[in-house]
Design a protein around this motif. Structure first.
Motif, PDB file in Angstrom:
ATOM      1  N   ARG A   1     -15.493  -2.648  26.218  1.00  0.00           N
ATOM      2  CA  ARG A   1     -16.719  -2.566  26.480  1.00  0.00           C
ATOM      3  C   ARG A   1     -17.085  -1.801  25.222  1.00  0.00           C
ATOM      4  O   ARG A   1     -16.593  -0.683  25.139  1.00  0.00           O
ATOM      5  CB  ARG A   1     -17.884  -1.689  27.613  1.00  0.00           C
ATOM      6  CG  ARG A   1     -17.587  -2.401  29.341  1.00  0.00           C
ATOM      7  CD  ARG A   1     -18.486  -1.601  29.796  1.00  0.00           C
ATOM      8  NE  ARG A   1     -17.684  -2.444  31.232  1.00  0.00           N
ATOM      9  CZ  ARG A   1     -19.252  -2.067  32.409  1.00  0.00           C
ATOM     10  NH1 ARG A   1     -19.806  -0.859  32.616  1.00  0.00           N
ATOM     11  NH2 ARG A   1     -18.731  -2.878  33.465  1.00  0.00           N
ATOM     12  N   ALA A   2     -18.420  -1.689  24.336  1.00  0.00           N
ATOM     13  CA  ALA A   2     -19.074  -1.109  23.496  1.00  0.00           C
ATOM     14  C   ALA A   2     -18.747   0.424  23.803  1.00  0.00           C
ATOM     15  O   ALA A   2     -19.239   0.777  25.475  1.00  0.00           O
ATOM     16  CB  ALA A   2     -20.136  -1.731  23.186  1.00  0.00           C
ATOM     17  N   PRO A   3     -19.124   1.746  23.238  1.00  0.00           N
ATOM     18  CA  PRO A   3     -19.189   3.346  23.171  1.00  0.00           C
ATOM     19  C   PRO A   3     -20.772   3.270  24.158  1.00  0.00           C
ATOM     20  O   PRO A   3     -21.591   2.994  23.835  1.00  0.00           O
ATOM     21  CB  PRO A   3     -18.530   3.941  21.741  1.00  0.00           C
ATOM     22  CG  PRO A   3     -18.745   2.886  21.011  1.00  0.00           C
ATOM     23  CD  PRO A   3     -18.878   1.253  21.374  1.00  0.00           C
TER      24      PRO A   3
ATOM     25  N   ARG B   1     -23.592   5.928  25.492  1.00  0.00           N
ATOM     26  CA  ARG B   1     -24.633   6.126  24.379  1.00  0.00           C
ATOM     27  C   ARG B   1     -24.097   7.830  24.072  1.00  0.00           C
ATOM     28  O   ARG B   1     -24.259   9.044  22.960  1.00  0.00           O
ATOM     29  CB  ARG B   1     -26.088   6.481  24.739  1.00  0.00           C
ATOM     30  CG  ARG B   1     -26.435   4.942  24.234  1.00  0.00           C
ATOM     31  CD  ARG B   1     -27.873   4.183  24.508  1.00  0.00           C
ATOM     32  NE  ARG B   1     -27.890   2.715  24.344  1.00  0.00           N
ATOM     33  CZ  ARG B   1     -29.058   2.525  24.279  1.00  0.00           C
ATOM     34  NH1 ARG B   1     -30.314   3.072  25.005  1.00  0.00           N
ATOM     35  NH2 ARG B   1     -29.114   0.863  23.547  1.00  0.00           N
TER      36      ARG B   1
ATOM     37  N   GLU C   1     -20.049   9.977  27.026  1.00  0.00           N
ATOM     38  CA  GLU C   1     -18.835   9.205  27.934  1.00  0.00           C
ATOM     39  C   GLU C   1     -18.636   8.123  26.023  1.00  0.00           C
ATOM     40  O   GLU C   1     -17.539   7.530  26.338  1.00  0.00           O
ATOM     41  CB  GLU C   1     -20.270   7.469  27.842  1.00  0.00           C
ATOM     42  CG  GLU C   1     -21.315   7.658  29.341  1.00  0.00           C
ATOM     43  CD  GLU C   1     -22.802   7.054  29.152  1.00  0.00           C
ATOM     44  OE1 GLU C   1     -23.333   6.791  29.722  1.00  0.00           O
ATOM     45  OE2 GLU C   1     -23.279   6.972  28.034  1.00  0.00           O
ATOM     46  N   PHE C   2     -18.839   8.387  24.838  1.00  0.00           N
ATOM     47  CA  PHE C   2     -17.984   8.246  24.229  1.00  0.00           C
ATOM     48  C   PHE C   2     -17.045   8.686  23.822  1.00  0.00           C
ATOM     49  O   PHE C   2     -16.253   8.129  23.095  1.00  0.00           O
ATOM     50  CB  PHE C   2     -18.655   8.646  22.581  1.00  0.00           C
ATOM     51  CG  PHE C   2     -18.257   8.195  21.324  1.00  0.00           C
ATOM     52  CD1 PHE C   2     -17.922   7.346  21.111  1.00  0.00           C
ATOM     53  CD2 PHE C   2     -17.993   9.316  20.494  1.00  0.00           C
ATOM     54  CE1 PHE C   2     -18.109   6.581  19.878  1.00  0.00           C
ATOM     55  CE2 PHE C   2     -17.135   8.980  20.152  1.00  0.00           C
ATOM     56  CZ  PHE C   2     -17.192   7.379  19.001  1.00  0.00           C
TER      57      PHE C   2
ATOM     58  N   TRP D   1     -14.730   6.711  26.439  1.00  0.00           N
ATOM     59  CA  TRP D   1     -14.721   5.539  25.468  1.00  0.00           C
ATOM     60  C   TRP D   1     -13.773   6.121  24.808  1.00  0.00           C
ATOM     61  O   TRP D   1     -12.160   5.123  24.185  1.00  0.00           O
ATOM     62  CB  TRP D   1     -15.565   4.698  24.609  1.00  0.00           C
ATOM     63  CG  TRP D   1     -15.556   3.598  23.887  1.00  0.00           C
ATOM     64  CD1 TRP D   1     -15.612   2.294  24.394  1.00  0.00           C
ATOM     65  CD2 TRP D   1     -15.270   3.621  22.786  1.00  0.00           C
ATOM     66  NE1 TRP D   1     -15.379   1.552  23.250  1.00  0.00           N
ATOM     67  CE2 TRP D   1     -15.114   1.933  22.692  1.00  0.00           C
ATOM     68  CE3 TRP D   1     -14.994   4.925  21.517  1.00  0.00           C
ATOM     69  CZ2 TRP D   1     -14.937   1.891  21.121  1.00  0.00           C
ATOM     70  CZ3 TRP D   1     -14.640   3.897  20.016  1.00  0.00           C
ATOM     71  CH2 TRP D   1     -14.693   2.760  20.658  1.00  0.00           C
TER      72      TRP D   1
ATOM     73  N   LEU E   1     -10.116   4.137  24.316  1.00  0.00           N
ATOM     74  CA  LEU E   1      -9.779   3.416  23.020  1.00  0.00           C
ATOM     75  C   LEU E   1      -8.517   4.146  22.961  1.00  0.00           C
ATOM     76  O   LEU E   1      -6.963   2.800  22.590  1.00  0.00           O
ATOM     77  CB  LEU E   1     -10.010   2.631  21.899  1.00  0.00           C
ATOM     78  CG  LEU E   1      -9.917   2.426  20.877  1.00  0.00           C
ATOM     79  CD1 LEU E   1      -9.771   1.549  20.802  1.00  0.00           C
ATOM     80  CD2 LEU E   1     -11.163   3.419  19.692  1.00  0.00           C
TER      81      LEU E   1
END
Length: 246
Positions: free
Chosen positions: A163-165, A167, A171-172, A175, A179
């Motif tokens: 998924r996208a990182p 906000r 959460e980032f 992520w 990755l």
């Protein structure tokens, strides 16, 4: 260090097939592995009934002997997609006599230089390509392509459902860690494949075709499996009894 030198192993035999010569005698077609440490060069050598060298193919790196009938064989270069076939009109008559087949024989007289004679080289037809690649797969254990396909599936799954990182900062961070783990796992799989290719000297297509088939399988089935797992998790949460009130 001054005075040091590389010690290269002698040329050796990789495979031998009997063939029928134009004069009716039975000769042999051989794959000779050149001297080297990595990425050994290989070539075809044809001997007559008296073990005299009468033809020698060009040097290459990915070579198979393909027999499409009794005593009818040719060489196939997996790298260039070319057929290396005997050419009786240009067979040599004064080649050296090669001793009986033995991996410890000194085959310098076969692999002494890069010149080729007694053979013709031409592009393979699609039938010859398919037959040669299938023959290469049949020559190895089924476990080998299955192992490479598994590595490809693992590499493909590394980036399925990514998924996208998020906000927020936490959460980032999660992520970014995910990755890094995915990239590390994918790089590890690629390193294993690379080491296999440079150390075991297999036919490249036997490794890469199953590997990329595994990657494709992961990309096709991975998202569907991921959706079903998430759906099952949501349903399990809905069926779970509510927590008792404090």
């Amino acid at each position: 260090m001054a005075g040091s030198a590389w010690a290269f192993p002698p040329a050796s035999l990789k495979r031998v097939e009997p063939i029928l010569l134009p004069d009716g005698q039975q000769g042999t077609m051989r794959i000779v592995v050149g001297d080297g440490l990595l990425f050994d060069r290989v070539r075809i050598a044809i001997l007559d009934a008296q073990s005299r060298l009468i033809a020698r193919g060009p040097r290459t790196y990915q070579l198979s002997l393909v027999c499409d009938g009794p005593l009818r064989c040719y060489g196939y270069d997996h790298g260039s997609g070319e057929v290396i076939a005997p050419d009786p009109a240009t067979f040599g008559k004064d080649g050296p006599v090669v001793r009986p087949v033995d991996d410890r024989d000194d085959l310098t007289e076969i692999d002494d230089d890069a010149t080729a004679w007694g053979v013709t080289v031409r592009p393979a037809t699609w039938r010859e390509w398919l037959f040669a690649e299938w023959a290469a797969f049949r020559a190895v254990s089924l476990l080998e392509p299955a192992f490479y396909a598994t590595l490809g599936t693992i590499a493909g799954l590394c980036f399925v459902g990514f998924r996208a990182p998020g906000r927020t900062g936490l959460e980032f961070l999660f992520w970014l860690v995910g990755l890094a783990l995915r990239v590390t796992l994918c790089a590890g799989v690629a390193l294993v494949v690379f080491v296999i290719l440079i150390t075991t000297d297999p036919i490249t297509s036997v490794v890469l075709y199953p590997f990329f088939a595994g990657v494709l399988l992961a990309w096709l089935l991975g998202p569907r499996i991921n959706r079903r797992l998430r759906s099952a998790l949501v349903n399990a949460r809905r069926r779970a009894p509510p927590a008792p009130a404090p």
